[in-house]
Enzyme design. Structure first.
Site, PDB file in Angstrom:
ATOM      1  N   ASP A 324       9.174  69.632  32.189  1.00  0.00           N
ATOM      2  CA  ASP A 324       9.462  69.805  33.527  1.00  0.00           C
ATOM      3  C   ASP A 324       8.793  68.908  34.594  1.00  0.00           C
ATOM      4  OD1 ASP A 324      10.189  71.190  35.927  1.00  0.00           O
ATOM      5  OD2 ASP A 324       8.684  73.002  35.765  1.00  0.00           O
ATOM      6  N   LYS A 326       9.849  66.891  37.011  1.00  0.00           N
ATOM      7  CA  LYS A 326      10.228  66.988  38.731  1.00  0.00           C
ATOM      8  C   LYS A 326      10.563  65.192  39.293  1.00  0.00           C
ATOM      9  CE  LYS A 326       9.528  71.760  39.821  1.00  0.00           C
ATOM     10  NZ  LYS A 326       8.782  72.076  38.540  1.00  0.00           N
ATOM     11  N   ASP A 329      11.508  59.829  42.441  1.00  0.00           N
ATOM     12  CA  ASP A 329      11.080  58.547  42.863  1.00  0.00           C
ATOM     13  C   ASP A 329      12.160  57.753  42.905  1.00  0.00           C
ATOM     14  OD1 ASP A 329       9.508  56.181  43.873  1.00  0.00           O
ATOM     15  OD2 ASP A 329       7.939  57.201  42.986  1.00  0.00           O
TER      16      ASP A 329
END
Ligand SMILES: O=C(O)c1cc(=O)[nH]c(=O)n1[C@@H]1O[C@H](COP(=O)(O)O)[C@@H](O)[C@H]1O
Length: 498
Positions: A324, A326, A329
């Site tokens: 997880d 996430k 960028d």
């Protein structure tokens, strides 16, 4: 009429619209003389609605959903002057993202002398927005002006059809009326919420010459519903087998097959902080789950031995490994991070990514890794909605934009982290955290709800459960309980072959 009780976003929009109208005193009760001379116990003044900004937004959103669900092709939105112009402007600009056109009642005597303002060309098909339809006369005036300019106008969307012959008159002229509300739904709502009694209902029906025989009472509360708790789309249910055949995502092919084999739609979030704890629980959970979700950077002794053991467990026990992370960028940085110190792409089957950085920094980057057999990574879940209180993912339009990125890249993006179903593509799987059968919230912003709400009402596919299992003294018992409850809720609406 059924829309009023539908457990869908459209149903809830309709109910909320009526609730807000009632709160805003748009329905006036007393003795009013109508244009026909008859006395009516109710007067509905929709012109007051745009005086309330939240009502203006709600009406415009509901009209936009009605327009979307009618699948009519159009290149511009025309507001019927004057009262519908605010709704047409907000609907066109904010929700439908289509050009707005307005017609003048009188041509200007100077300048362009045009009767229609806005951008259009001959042959364009446009739709009309009106507030109230009584006889349909003003709509036909506008349709005439549009036709004279070479535009095609065959569909009109209104807030309220007063059922005074307008629909039929429009139909004769080849124009279809779509309405959010009609007198029947208004009266049913008012009666069901106790705002009028049966005597008043009869009085209104007689005064307006409506053809209803019996009043209908539905189970509708007067409470405003939280629209964010309802599916963004009202997609029909598709069987797991059909989803498996339909999907272009290698991850989903694997997951859907595991789901059917294990009879499970449970993902366990193991947020423990040592690798030994994670591995121990993963081994016990293996038979019941389709995925084990970790936060690698929360594991204090994270190392390659851990990922090797985890991948061996996953291969042996048939579950996928979900990191997880996430990502959020630039594409270049995401590439570096996927290969970086934790070598995420080498051991994780699926990762999460935000969509805030935009599609050019997402789909191409992940596609490269997913296509390369040197990496284990085979799918990405976009964060469409967060479960935390006050999350900015609830800002108008954000979730829809995330869904759009996924819709266009279904070979790479396998689904969403979301609270409610967000895409019409049923092969994009909705994974939902924020599920706990016993507790509603923690002290750090997390909000939990039960499995029935998450699967049955909000139409998610997979539940992500963390502390409901990991904080229990009997995790295996809880795993069995969550697996069974979630699976029952999923297959309740599916054909028998699952
Ligand atoms: O991306 C996630 O998985 C996630 C998104 C979200 O909106 N809410 C959410 O709780 N999560 C994760 O889902 C898990 C939920 O765990 P519990 O809150 O313990 O059930 C945690 O690992 C969270 O990081």
């Amino acid at each position: 009429m059924n829309g009023l009780i539908e457990n869908t976003r459209n149903g809830a929009l309709q109910r909320n619209l009526l609730r807000k109208m009632l709160q805003s005193k748009v329905f006036k009760f007393g003795e009013f003389q109508l244009k026909s001379g008859q006395i009516s116990p109710i007067y509905i003044d929709l012109r007051e609605c745009f005086g309330y900004p939240d009502l203006l937004m709600l009406i415009s959103e509901a009209l936009s959903k009605l327009i979307d669900s009618s699948s009519v092709e159009y290149s511009g939105v025309v507001g019927v002057p004057y009262a519908a112009l605010p709704y047409a402007s907000v609907a066109a600009g904010q929700f439908l993202k289509k050009p707005l056109l307005i017609t003048r009642k009188e041509a200007k005597s100077y300048g362009t002398k045009k009767l229609i303002e806005g951008l259009y060309k001959q042959g364009d098909q446009v739709i009309l927005i009106e507030d109230v339809v009584t006889t349909g006369g003003s709509i036909l005036d506008v349709v005439r002006v549009l036709k004279d300019e070479g535009l095609v106008a065959k569909d009109v969307y209104c807030i309220l059809d007063r059922e005074q012959g307008g629909r039929e008159k429009l139909q004769e002229a080849g124009v279809t009326l779509h309405s959010l509300l009609n007198m029947e739904s208004v009266l049913t709502f008012l009666l069901s919420t106790g705002s009028i009694d049966e005597n008043q209902w009869n009085g209104i029906v007689n005064a307006l010459n409506l053809k209803y025989s019996q009043p209908v009472r539905l189970n509708i509360s007067g409470e405003i519903e939280d629209l964010n708790k309802l599916p963004y789309v009202d997609a029909g249910r598709t069987s797991l087998k059909d989803k498996e055949n339909l999907t272009e995502s290698p991850l989903n092919k694997k997951i859907l097959s595991i789901m059917r084999k294990k009879k499970s739609n449970l993902c366990l979030a193991i947020d423990y902080t040592t690798s030994e704890q994670v591995l121990q629980l993963a081994e016990r959970a293996g038979p019941f789950v389709i995925a084990i979700k970790v936060h690698a950077d929360a594991i204090t002794d994270f190392n390659e031995d851990f990922t090797q053991k985890l991948t061996t467990l996953a291969n042996d026990m048939d579950f996928v490994i979900f990191e997880d992370r996430k990502f959020a960028d630039t594409g270049n940085t995401t590439q570096l991070q996927l290969r970086g110190i934790q070598k995420i792409a080498s051991w994780a089957d699926v990762v999460t990514a935000h969509a805030i950085q935009g599609n050019d920094s997402i789909s191409g980057v992940f596609r490269e890794f997913i296509a390369d057999p040197a990496y284990r990574l085979s799918g990405v879940l976009l964060i469409a909605q967060l479960s935390t209180k006050g999350s900015l993912t609830a800002l108008n339009g954000y979730t829809e934009e995330v869904a759009q990125i996924a819709n266009e890249n279904r070979d790479v993006i396998s689904g969403f982290i979301a609270q409610t179903r967000v895409s019409n593509f049923s092969d994009l799987l909705n994974w939902t955290p924020g599920v706990n059968l016993d507790v509603k919230s923690d002290s750090a912003g997390q909000q939990w709800r039960g499995v029935d709400e998450a699967i049955d009402i909000q139409q998610n596919d997979i539940v992500i459960v963390g502390r409901g299992v990991t904080s229990s003294n009997e995790p295996v018992q809880q795993l069995k309980r969550y697996r069974q409850t979630a699976w029952d809720a999923l297959v309740k609406n599916e054909p028998a072959d699952n």
